[in-house]
Design a protein around this motif. Structure first.
Motif, PDB file in Angstrom:
ATOM      1  N   ALA A 147       0.836  -1.203   0.000  1.00 18.44           N
ATOM      2  CA  ALA A 147       0.000   0.000   0.000  1.00 18.44           C
ATOM      3  C   ALA A 147       0.872   1.255   0.000  1.00 18.44           C
ATOM      4  CB  ALA A 147      -0.927  -0.010   1.216  1.00 18.44           C
TER       5      ALA A 147
ATOM      6  N   THR B 193       2.577   1.669  -3.429  1.00 15.98           N
ATOM      7  CA  THR B 193       1.625   2.108  -4.443  1.00 15.98           C
ATOM      8  C   THR B 193       1.354   3.598  -4.308  1.00 15.98           C
ATOM      9  OG1 THR B 193       0.601  -0.044  -4.258  1.00 15.98           O
ATOM     10  CG2 THR B 193      -0.632   1.619  -5.428  1.00 15.98           C
ATOM     11  N   THR B 194       1.120   4.040  -3.069  1.00 11.99           N
ATOM     12  CA  THR B 194       0.843   5.458  -2.844  1.00 11.99           C
ATOM     13  C   THR B 194       2.029   6.316  -3.287  1.00 11.99           C
ATOM     14  OG1 THR B 194      -0.256   4.638  -0.879  1.00 11.99           O
ATOM     15  CG2 THR B 194      -0.159   7.008  -1.144  1.00 11.99           C
TER      16      THR B 194
ATOM     17  N   ILE C 299       4.583   5.596  -5.393  1.00 13.94           N
ATOM     18  CA  ILE C 299       4.971   5.553  -6.800  1.00 13.94           C
ATOM     19  C   ILE C 299       3.892   6.167  -7.697  1.00 13.94           C
ATOM     20  CG2 ILE C 299       5.641   4.050  -8.723  1.00 13.94           C
ATOM     21  CD1 ILE C 299       6.884   2.193  -6.606  1.00 13.94           C
ATOM     22  N   THR C 300       2.608   5.861  -7.411  1.00 17.34           N
ATOM     23  CA  THR C 300       1.570   6.493  -8.236  1.00 17.34           C
ATOM     24  C   THR C 300       1.563   8.003  -7.988  1.00 17.34           C
ATOM     25  OG1 THR C 300      -0.081   6.039  -6.562  1.00 17.34           O
ATOM     26  CG2 THR C 300       0.030   4.510  -8.403  1.00 17.34           C
TER      27      THR C 300
END
Lengths: 424, 314
Positions: free
Chosen positions: A75, A78-79, A81-82
C-alpha cells in the motif's frame, strides 16, 4: 554503467554495455534509498549496506525499514509511486508482485539495462517468476521455501522414522500426543491470509491438485484431489492433531507454539531454523530436525515446497537508476549472497545455494538446494483476488462454516470471477 | 421541533450596526484561510473519490488517469457477495456495538454521577482505553485472544477444561471483536452522558421527587428525556466511527475466519491497496459514505419523531 557490467560475475558485458545509455539511467554514483522489510538477523540490512559501500564508495545507501507486513508495504509503495515520488529508488518486492506491479507500471523493466547473462546467476524457474509480458521486472534477492521442522528428539526416543507422507505425519503426531509428549501434532499457517494460500498450494500439489489451470485461464480448485486434501486438513483439526486456534495462526503464532515445545511437527519458512535453535527464544534448541515437506499417499514421495522470497525492484521515478543498478548487481552477486547464506537467509544465487561448505554449516541450505518447488498462481495481475478466493474459502471451511465440497465450489467460483476480471 | 420552544431574537433581526458588519467582514477574512484548507482536505478527496468510482481508472507510475463515465464499478459491487456480506456485517456490527455502548456508557455515567469524591480519578482511569490508539489496543486484545498463549484462552481452559477459540470461528470472532470495541469506546459515551447529567437542572428532578416519583420513574420519565441531546451526540459519533471500523478487524482477524469480520472499510482497503483496483475501491468507499449518511438520517428522524411525541404528551 560499464563499471557495473564488467563487475558482474558472469562477465561478457562488453557486447551489452552498448545498449545502456548513461544519459537515461544516470551516473553510477550518488545517494540511493532502499526500502525493505527487515530481514535476516537484527541489523542485517545495515551490514549488507556497509559491505556494499566499502565495495562502492562512490554510492551511499540509505536503508528505510518498511512496516513488517507485505500488504501494508505494498500500500505504501503504491501510494508513493503512483504519486510520482522518487524518494525510494530500490525496494524489496514480494515474489508474487511482478505481474501486478508490471501491469500497474509500478516497477521499471530491467532487461534494457541489464545484460542478458545477468539472469544466469539464478535457477531458471526462479528468474521466470520475475517476468511479466516477456520482461524481467525484478532481480531475485533471496529465496524462501516451506520446510518441515520436527522434534528429532521425540522421534528418536520412540524409535520412529521421519514421516514420508502427510498421513504418516498425522499418525506419528497422534502417537506423540497420546504419549503426552506434546499438546499438538502439527502447526502450520491456516489463518485468513496469503500464508494459507501458500500452505494450501503445497498440500494440494503434494496430492496432485492445483488451484488454477496451467495456462491461467480457468479455476481448477474444485477437484477430487483437492477435496481429499481439504477433508484431510479438516480431519487434522477435528482430531485435535492441529490446534483449533490454527485458523488464526500466521507464521509467528505457529512458530511460537513449536519453539515452546508444544507441537511435534511444524511447517515454516527458513527462518524457523534459526528461531528454533535460539536459546533465548526456544525450548527446543538442538532437538529439531528439518526436512522437505512430506508427500501425499499415492502421490510423489516428497511433497513440493512453495516458492517464496523477495526481489529487488526499481522505482520508475528514481533519479538514480544507474546507482540503483550497481546496487542490484552487487546485492545479487556472490559477496552479498554469501553473507546472506552465512546469516540464515537463503541466497537466490544458484552458485552460492549449492556451495558445499556453506551447506555443512546450515542444514536448511542443504535441504533448500534439492527442494521440489511449487509456485503460487501469481503470473497474473489478478493474483490477489485469486489468492483471496483460495484463503477465505479454505479458512472458512476449516473454521467450520462450510463443508469441503461447498468451500471448493465457492473457491472455484471466486477464482473464475477473478480470472475473468469480475471479482471485487 | 414543533412549537413549544421560545424563539429568541437573533442579532440579525435586531439590526446591525456598521461596526457589526465590519467585524463580520473581518471574521470572514480570518476564517477564509481555514475554510480553504478544510475544503481542500475534505471536499476535494471526497469529490475525487466519487469521480474515481464513476470513471475508468488506470493506475500507473504517472498516477491515476480517469477517463469516461461508467457505472461498472457499482454493478460490480452489487453483484458481489463479498460486498453484500461486508454491508450486512458492518450494519449489524454498528447497531450491536452502539446499543451496547449506549446502555453501558449510561450506566457508568449514572454511577460516576453518584460518586462524591474521586470522580476526577475515576474519569481519568475510565478514559484510558479510549485514549489509547486503536491499533495498539487491538494488538493488546490480539494477545489476550491468542488461541495458544492468550490469557483469555488460558482462563477459558481453566474454567471449562477446553481452550475456547475467540477468533478461530465466525460467531465468536465477531463477538470478541465487538467486545474489544465496546471496551474501548464505552468510556467515550460515558463521558458525554456524564456531561449531560451534570447539566440537568436539579430542580426538575427534585420536583419529580416531591411529587412522589420513585428514583426509577424520575430517571426514566424526567432525566432520560432531558438527556436526549447528549445521547444523540454520543450515538451519532459512535455510528460514524463504528461504521468505518478498520483497525480492529485488520489486526485481530484480517477479516476472517472466512469473510466473517470483513468490514466495509477493510474491504475498501483490500480492493484499493491489495488488488490495486482503485475504481471499485472508490465505489466501496462511496457506498460506505452513502450508507452511513442514510443510517444517521434514519436515526435523527426517528429521534426527532420521538421528541415530538414527548412534547404532545406533556
Amino acid at each position: 554503467m560499464s563499471v557495473l557490467l564488467t563487475a558482474t560475475a558472469c562477465g561478457s558485458a562488453g557486447a551489452n554495455a552498448a545498449s545502456v545509455d548513461p544519459r537515461n539511467v544516470g551516473p553510477a554514483s550518488g545517494d540511493i534509498t532502499w526500502y525493505a522489510i527487515n530481514f535476516g538477523p537484527e541489523g542485517f540490512p545495515e551490514q549488507l549496506i556497509a559491505a556494499f559501500e566499502k565495495a562502492h564508495p562512490e554510492i551511499s545507501v540509505d536503508f528505510q525499514p518498511a512496516p513488517n507486513n507485505t500488504d501494508t508495504m505494498r500500500a505504501t509503495l503504491t501510494t508513493e509511486i503512483t504519486g510520482g515520488s522518487s524518494s525510494i529508488d530500490v525496494y524489496n518486492a514480494d515474489l508474487v508482485w511482478p505481474a501486478q506491479f508490471g501491469d500497474a507500471q509500478l516497477a521499471m523493466p530491467l532487461d534494457e539495462h541489464l545484460p542478458d547473462d545477468f539472469w544466469d546467476r539464478y535457477p531458471d524457474e526462479r528468474a521466470d517468476l520475475t517476468e511479466y509480458q516477456g520482461e524481467h521486472l525484478a532481480a531475485p534477492l533471496y529465496v524462501d521455501s516451506g520446510f518441515l521442522y520436527y522434534r528429532e528428539d521425540l522421534l528418536e526416543k520412540h524409535d520412529l522414522p521421519v514421516p514420508g507422507t502427510w498421513q504418516e505425519l498425522a499418525e506419528t503426531a497422534k502417537f506423540l500426543q497420546d504419549e503426552n509428549e506434546v499438546d499438538y501434532g502439527y502447526v502450520g499457517q491456516w489463518a485468513n491470509y496469503e500464508g494459507l494460500t501458500v500452505n494450501w498450494t503445497e498440500l494440494s500439489a503434494a496430492a496432485g491438485g492445483r488451484s488454477v489451470a496451467p495456462d491461467n485461464d480457468e479455476a481448477a480448485i474444485d477437484s477430487p484431489e483437492n477435496r481429499r486434501v481439504l477433508d484431510f486438513m479438516r480431519r487434522l483439526m477435528d482430531e485435535g492433531i492441529v490446534p483449533s486456534a490454527s485458523t488464526s495462526f500466521q507464521e509467528q503464532q505457529s512458530l511460537q507454539t513449536f519453539v515452546e515445545g508444544e507441537a511435534a511437527f511444524h511447517r515454516n519458512w527458513s527462518h524457523g531454523w534459526g528461531m528454533a535453535n535460539d536459546p533465548l527464544a526456544s525450548q527446543v534448541v538442538e532437538k529439531v530436525g528439518v526436512m522437505p515437506l512430506p508427500g501425499f499417499d499415492g502421490g510423489e514421495e516428497v511433497g513440493p515446497s512453495a516458492a517464496g522470497g523477495w526481489n529487488l525492484m526499481v522505482n520508475p521515478h528514481s533519479k538514480a537508476i544507474g546507482a540503483s543498478l550497481v546496487f542490484i548487481d552487487w546485492m545479487t552477486g556472490p559477496d552479498a549472497q554469501r553473507m546472506m547464506a552465512e546469516n540464515s537467509v537463503l541466497p537466490a544465487s544458484e552458485e552460492v545455494l549449492n556451495d558445499r561448505a556453506l551447506q555443512r554449516e546450515n542444514p536448511v541450505l542443504e535441504v533448500a538446494a534439492d527442494l521440489d518447488l511449487v509456485a503460487r498462481p501469481a503470473k497474473t495481475p489478478r493474483y490477489p483476488q485469486i489468492s483471496h478466493g483460495i484463503y477465505t474459502n479454505i479458512n472458512g471451511s476449516l473454521a467450520g462454516s462450510a463443508t469441503s465440497a461447498s468451500a471448493l465450489r465457492s473457491a472455484a467460483d471466486d477464482i473464475q470471477r477473478a480470472l475473468e476480471d469480475r471479482a471485487l | 421541533m414543533s412549537g413549544g420552544t421560545v424563539r429568541r431574537a437573533t442579532p440579525r433581526e435586531s439590526g446591525r450596526s456598521a461596526l457589526d458588519r465590519k467585524f463580520a467582514r473581518l471574521g470572514w477574512g480570518f476564517a477564509t484561510p481555514a475554510l480553504v484548507v478544510v475544503l481542500a482536505v475534505t471536499l476535494f478527496p471526497i469529490a475525487f473519490s466519487v469521480a474515481m468510482s464513476l470513471s475508468h481508472v488506470t493506475v500507473s507510475a504517472n498516477g491515476f488517469q480517469l477517463s469516461g463515465m461508467t457505472t461498472d464499478h457499482y454493478s460490480l459491487l452489487l453483484g458481489s457477495d463479498r460486498w453484500r456480506h461486508a454491508v450486512v456485517f458492518t450494519v449489524l456490527y454498528t447497531i450491536g456495538t452502539v446499543i451496547a455502548e449506549l446502555v453501558l456508557g449510561t450506566l457508568i455515567a449514572l454511577v460516576l454521577e453518584q460518586l462524591s469524591g474521586g470522580r476526577g480519578w475515576m474519569m481519568a482511569l475510565l478514559l484510558l482505553p479510549w485514549a489509547m490508539i486503536t491499533v495498539v489496543s487491538a494488538q493488546l486484545w490480539a494477545y489476550m485472544y491468542n488461541g495458544v498463549y492468550g490469557v483469555l484462552t488460558a482462563l477459558s481452559e481453566w474454567l471449562t477444561g477446553t481452550p475456547f477459540q475467540f477468533l478461530g470461528t465466525p460467531t465468536p470472532a465477531v463477538l470478541s471483536m465487538a467486545a474489544a470495541d465496546i471496551w474501548k469506546t464505552t468510556p467515550f459515551v460515558a463521558i458525554i452522558v456524564l456531561a449531560g447529567l451534570m447539566m440537568l437542572p436539579s430542580d426538575v428532578v427534585e420536583a419529580a421527587r416531591v411529587d412522589g416519583a420513585s428514583a426509577w420513574t424520575a430517571f426514566w420519565k424526567v432525566r432520560l428525556p432531558l438527556l436526549r441531546p447528549a445521547l444523540v451526540i454520543a450515538v451519532l459519533f459512535r455510528i460514524l466511527q463504528a461504521f468505518g471500523i478498520f483497525d480492529l478487524p485488520f489486526v485481530l482477524t484480517g477479516g476472517g475466519p472466512g469473510d466473517a469480520t470483513e468490514s466495509l472499510a477493510l474491504l475498501g482497503w483490500h480492493v484499493m491497496f491489495t488488488n490495486l483496483d482503485f475504481g471499485p475501491g472508490a465505489a466501496v468507499a462511496a457506498s460506505t459514505a452513502a450508507l452511513v449518511l442514510v443510517g444517521c438520517l434514519i436515526f435523527l428522524r426517528a429521534f426527532t419523531a420521538r421528541v415530538g411525541d414527548e412534547e404532545t404528551q406533556t
